[in-house]
Design a protein around this motif. Structure first.
Motif, PDB file in Angstrom:
ATOM      1  N   GLY A 166      42.643  49.159  35.289  1.00 42.80           N
ATOM      2  CA  GLY A 166      42.433  47.812  34.757  1.00 42.80           C
ATOM      3  C   GLY A 166      42.672  47.694  33.271  1.00 42.80           C
ATOM      4  N   THR A 226      39.814  44.905  35.128  1.00 42.62           N
ATOM      5  CA  THR A 226      38.977  45.590  36.114  1.00 42.62           C
ATOM      6  C   THR A 226      38.905  44.790  37.414  1.00 42.62           C
ATOM      7  OG1 THR A 226      37.663  46.556  34.338  1.00 42.62           O
ATOM      8  CG2 THR A 226      36.651  46.520  36.513  1.00 42.62           C
ATOM      9  N   ALA A 276      42.277  45.125  39.153  1.00 39.90           N
ATOM     10  CA  ALA A 276      42.467  46.496  39.666  1.00 39.90           C
ATOM     11  C   ALA A 276      41.564  46.762  40.869  1.00 39.90           C
ATOM     12  CB  ALA A 276      42.180  47.500  38.558  1.00 39.90           C
TER      13      ALA A 276
END
Lengths: 385, 293
Positions: free
Chosen positions: B234, B242, B245
Motif C-alpha cells: 500500500g 493500505t 492493497a
C-alpha cells in the motif's frame, strides 16, 4: 556490594544448594525411575493435541506411581515440539541432552515425527508414537520408532472402501492441509476410491495459515454432485471448513447432499463447536466411550474423577502410551535398549484405544477399536456399523 | 461461471476488508513513528477473545463484544505506549522500541496461552450461521457486518485524518516530527493518540476476525504477515494505499483459490509484494515524508 553482603549471599547459596542436592540424592536412592520424554505440541495450531495428551499422561503417571512397577517409578519431562519439524528436532535434542530419557513419546504431527526419528535413532532411544499417520514413519521401518495408531494406509483404505461400498459414494472431493499427513492420507483415499470405481472431482490442498474457507467452499460448490468430502486438517481449520461447506449448501449440515468424512485427528467435542454444520459428518475414532471393556470403563471413571470432564481419544492415546511403557517395564525392561526390545516383542497389550501388536516395521497391526461415528441432529453421535 | 466469479469477488472483498482493518493500525503506527509494531497481532487476538467473552456475557450481544474489544484494544495501546514504548523512545534509540514490541508480543501471547489454553474456541455470533442467498450467491450476515463495520471504521478514520485538527496534526507529525513540534504540536501526545487509535482498531478487527479465525492465542499471527505485506504494497504508512492493497490481496486470495490452487495463495501474494518493491518501492501510493523509503 560490601564484602560482608557478598559473603552472606555466598553462604546462603551454598546452604540452599546443599539442601537441594541432598533432596535429589535421597529421591534417587528411594526410587529408580524410568525417564520418559514427552514431545508434544504446546504452541501453535496443533497445541490442542499437547494439552489433551498431557492430561492422559498425568492420569497414567498418577495411577502407576502409587506403587510403581518392578521398583520403578515413571517421570515425564515435556518439551514443546509445536507440530513442526524444526522446533520438534530442537525439543528432541534438548530432551536427549538434558533429561536423558529412556523412552520418548510423541509427536502428534507427522512432519514433526519424521524430523525427530533420525535424532532418536542416532541416540538409540525408542520413540513411541500415537498420533502421526504418515506411512513414511513405519515404512520401510525404523528400529527405534513404534506407532500404535493406524497409519494413513490403514485409515485411508478403510475410509475409501466404506465410502464406496456402504455409503454408495461415487464422487469425492479431497480437502487437506499441505503436510506429509494431509497429502498422504488424501492420496491413499484417492488411490483406493479410484480403484474401486469412484471419481475424484478435485484435490484441494491448503496451508495451515488459511483461516477463511468460504472461497474453497465456493469452489467445491461449483463442482457438481459430490457424494463424499474426505477432510484432513487439524481441529481449528476443520471447524471452519465444515461451517463454510454448510454455508455453501454443500454438506448435509447445510442442507446439501455430500457427506463430510473425517479422521482420527479430530477430538471429541468437535461437533459441539461446529454446531449444526456438523450434522451428518462421519469420522473415525480410535476410542469409543461406550466401549464396555473394563480397561475403558476404569479409564473413563478415573479421568472424570481427576478432570471433571469426559475423555477424548487424544487423552486415551497418551494414557495408552504410558501404560504400554509400564507394561514393557513390567516384563523386565529398565533402559532404552530393553524398552525398545520389549516394545518390539509386545503381543497382547490391551489398552483403552485397542490392542497392540507390532509388525516388523513397528506398526501396530490391530485396528480392533476403530469406529465410525456420525453426528446427529442434536449434535450427539451414533456409531456407524 | 459468472455467478462463481461474482461469489469469489464478494468473498475476496470480505477477506480484504478484514485485512484492511488489521493493516490500518499497523500503517498508522508506521506512518507516524516509522516503527513496526510486532505486538499488533496479539492485540488483534486479545480483541477477538474480549469480543468472544463479552458477547457470551451479554447473552449473544455481538455489538457489546465489538465495543468491548475496541475499548480493551485502545486501553492496552495507551498502557503499552505509556509504560514501555515511550520511555524507550526517550532514550533516543530506534531499535529498543522495535525489540520491545517483540517482547510485548511474546508476553501477550503466552499470557493468553496460560489463561485461555491452546484449544480452539468456536466463536459463533448470532450472524455467523445466518446465510443470505440470492441469485446463486451466498454470504453470511456476519460477512455483511464485516463489510459494513470495516467501511464505517475506514470512513471515520479517513474523516478524522483529513478533516479534524488532530488528524491534520497527526499527518504533520508523520511528515516531519521536528517541524511539527516547532509549529506548537506536541508529538508525544500525538504518538500516544496514534497508539490508542491503532490498538483500538486492532481490538475491533479482532472482534470482526474472531468468528472467522481459528480462535486460539496464536490467531493474530496467522493474519499479521499478510497485514505487513499489505502495508508495504500500500505504501508504507499510507492509509488509502493500505485500503486498496488490502482489497487487492483479498481478491487475489479468492480468485487464486478458484482458478489456481489455495496452496499457491502465499506465493501469489508475496510475488506481488516483490513485484511492488521492484517496480514501485514506495508502494501503490507514496506518502510524502522525510523517512519514506
Amino acid at each position: 556490594m560490601t564484602k560482608r553482603t557478598f559473603c552472606t549471599l555466598l553462604m546462603s547459596a551454598g546452604l540452599v544448594g546443599g539442601i537441594l542436592a541432598g533432596s535429589a540424592a535421597s529421591l534417587l536412592a528411594a526410587d529408580q525411575a524410568i525417564k520418559i520424554g514427552g514431545l508434544f505440541p504446546m504452541s501453535g495450531p496443533g497445541s490442542y493435541f499437547g494439552a489433551q495428551d498431557k492430561q492422559g499422561v498425568e492420569l497414567a503417571l498418577e495411577q502407576l506411581n502409587k506403587a510403581g512397577i518392578n521398583g520403578y517409578k515413571f517421570v515425564v519431562q515435556y518439551e514443546d515440539s509445536s507440530c513442526s519439524p524444526l522446533p520438534a528436532t530442537q525439543a528432541a535434542k534438548r530432551l536427549l541432552d538434558q533429561f536423558k530419557p529412556d523412552v520418548v513419546i510423541g509427536e502428534e504431527c507427522s512432519d514433526a515425527t519424521l524430523a525427530v526419528m533420525p535424532v532418536m535413532e542416532q541416540a538409540k532411544v525408542p520413540l513411541l508414537n500415537a498420533g502421526s499417520s504418515a506411512i513414511k514413519i513405519t515404512d520401510p521401518g525404523n528400529p527405534w520408532t513404534f506407532r500404535i495408531m493406524p497409519n494413513e494406509v490403514m485409515q485411508g483404505v478403510d475410509i475409501a472402501t466404506k465410502a464406496y461400498n456402504q455409503f454408495n459414494a461415487r464422487t469425492a472431493v479431497l480437502l487437506h492441509e499441505n503436510t506429509n499427513a494431509g497429502i498422504g492420507n488424501a492420496n491413499v483415499f484417492a488411490a483406493t476410491f479410484t480403484k474401486l470405481g469412484g471419481k475424484i472431482l478435485a484435490d484441494i490442498g491448503f496451508g495451515r495459515d488459511v483461516n477463511d474457507f468460504t472461497s474453497i467452499a465456493t469452489r467445491v460448490a461449483g463442482l457438481g454432485k459430490i457424494d463424499v468430502i474426505p477432510t484432513y486438517t487439524l481441529e481449528g481449520q476443520g471447524l471452519k471448513i465444515t461451517q463454510a461447506l454448510a454455508q455453501a449448501g454443500v454438506v448435509k449440515g447445510g442442507g446439501g447432499q455430500a457427506i463430510q468424512l473425517g479422521t482420527i485427528w479430530l477430538p471429541f467435542g468437535f461437533e459441539q463447536k461446529a454446531g449444526k454444520a456438523a450434522v451428518g459428518y462421519i469420522r473415525i475414532v480410535q476410542f469409543d466411550p461406550t466401549d464396555q471393556r473394563d480397561v475403558v470403563r476404569k479409564f473413563i471413571e478415573a479421568f472424570k474423577a481427576k478432570y471433571n470432564a469426559d475423555p477424548t481419544h487424544l487423552n486415551a492415546h497418551a494414557y495408552d502410551q504410558i501404560m504400554l511403557i509400564a507394561d514393557v517395564v513390567r516384563r523386565g525392561a529398565k533402559d532404552a535398549q530393553s524398552i525398545r526390545d520389549g516394545l518390539a516383542a509386545t503381543k497382547s497389550f490391551s489398552g483403552v484405544t485397542g490392542s497392540v501388536e507390532f509388525d516388523k516395521t513397528n506398526q501396530n497391526t490391530k485396528m480392533d477399536t476403530v469406529h465410525y461415528m456420525e453426528t446427529q441432529a442434536d449434535l450427539s453421535w451414533k456409531a456407524v456399523k | 461461471m459468472l455467478t462463481v466469479i461474482l461469489q469469489q469477488g464478494i468473498n475476496g472483498v470480505v477477506v480484504g476488508s478484514l485485512y484492511v482493518l488489521v493493516a490500518l493500525g499497523l500503517t498508522l503506527i508506521y506512518g507516524v513513528l516509522v516503527q513496526i509494531n510486532f505486538a499488533h497481532a496479539d492485540i488483534v487476538t486479545l480483541g477477538a477473545f474480549t469480543a468472544y467473552f463479552v458477547t457470551h456475557l451479554f447473552s449473544g450481544n455481538y455489538f457489546a463484544g465489538i465495543a468491548a474489544a475496541l475499548i480493551v484494544g485502545g486501553v492496552l495501546g495507551w498502557l503499552v505506549n505509556a509504560v514501555i514504548f515511550a520511555p524507550l523512545r526517550e532514550r533516543g534509540s530506534e531499535l529498543l522500541p522495535l525489540i520491545a514490541t517483540i517482547g510485548v508480543s511474546i508476553t501477550l501471547q503466552n499470557a493468553m496461552l496460560v489463561l485461555l489454553g491452546p484449544i480452539p474456541y468456536a466463536f459463533d455470533t448470532p450472524y455467523s450461521n445466518n446465510v443470505i442467498r440470492f441469485s446463486g450467491i451466498f454470504l453470511t450476515a456476519q460477512s455483511v457486518l464485516i463489510i459494513v463495520m470495516s467501511t464505517i471504521a475506514i470512513g471515520l478514520l479517513y474523516a478524522f485524518m483529513k478533516f479534524t485538527i488532530l488528524g491534520k496534526a497527526l499527518r504533520a507529525v508523520s511528515q516531519d516530527r521536528e517541524t511539527a513540534a516547532l509549529m506548537g504540536i506536541n508529538p508525544n501526545q500525538l504518538i500516544m493518540l496514534t497508539f490508542v487509535i491503532a490498538s483500538a482498531l486492532a481490538g475491533m478487527s479482532g472482534a470482526m476476525l474472531g468468528p472467522v479465525l481459528v480462535l486460539t492465542p496464536f490467531a493474530g499471527a496467522t493474519v499479521i504477515v499478510k497485514a505487513f505485506a499489505i502495508v508495504i504494497i500500500g505504501g508504507f504508512g499510507n492509509v488509502e494505499g493500505t485500503i486498496i492493497a488490502g482489497l487487492i490481496v483479498g481478491l487475489i486470495e479468492s480468485y487464486t483459490t478458484q482458478f489456481l490452487d489455495p496452496g499457491l495463495i502465499d506465493i501469489v501474494v508475496f510475488a506481488l509484494l516483490l513485484l511492488t518493491l521492484a517496480v514501485r518501492p514506495t508502494g501503490l501510493i507514496a506518502e510524502k515524508r522525510e523517512e519514506n523509503v
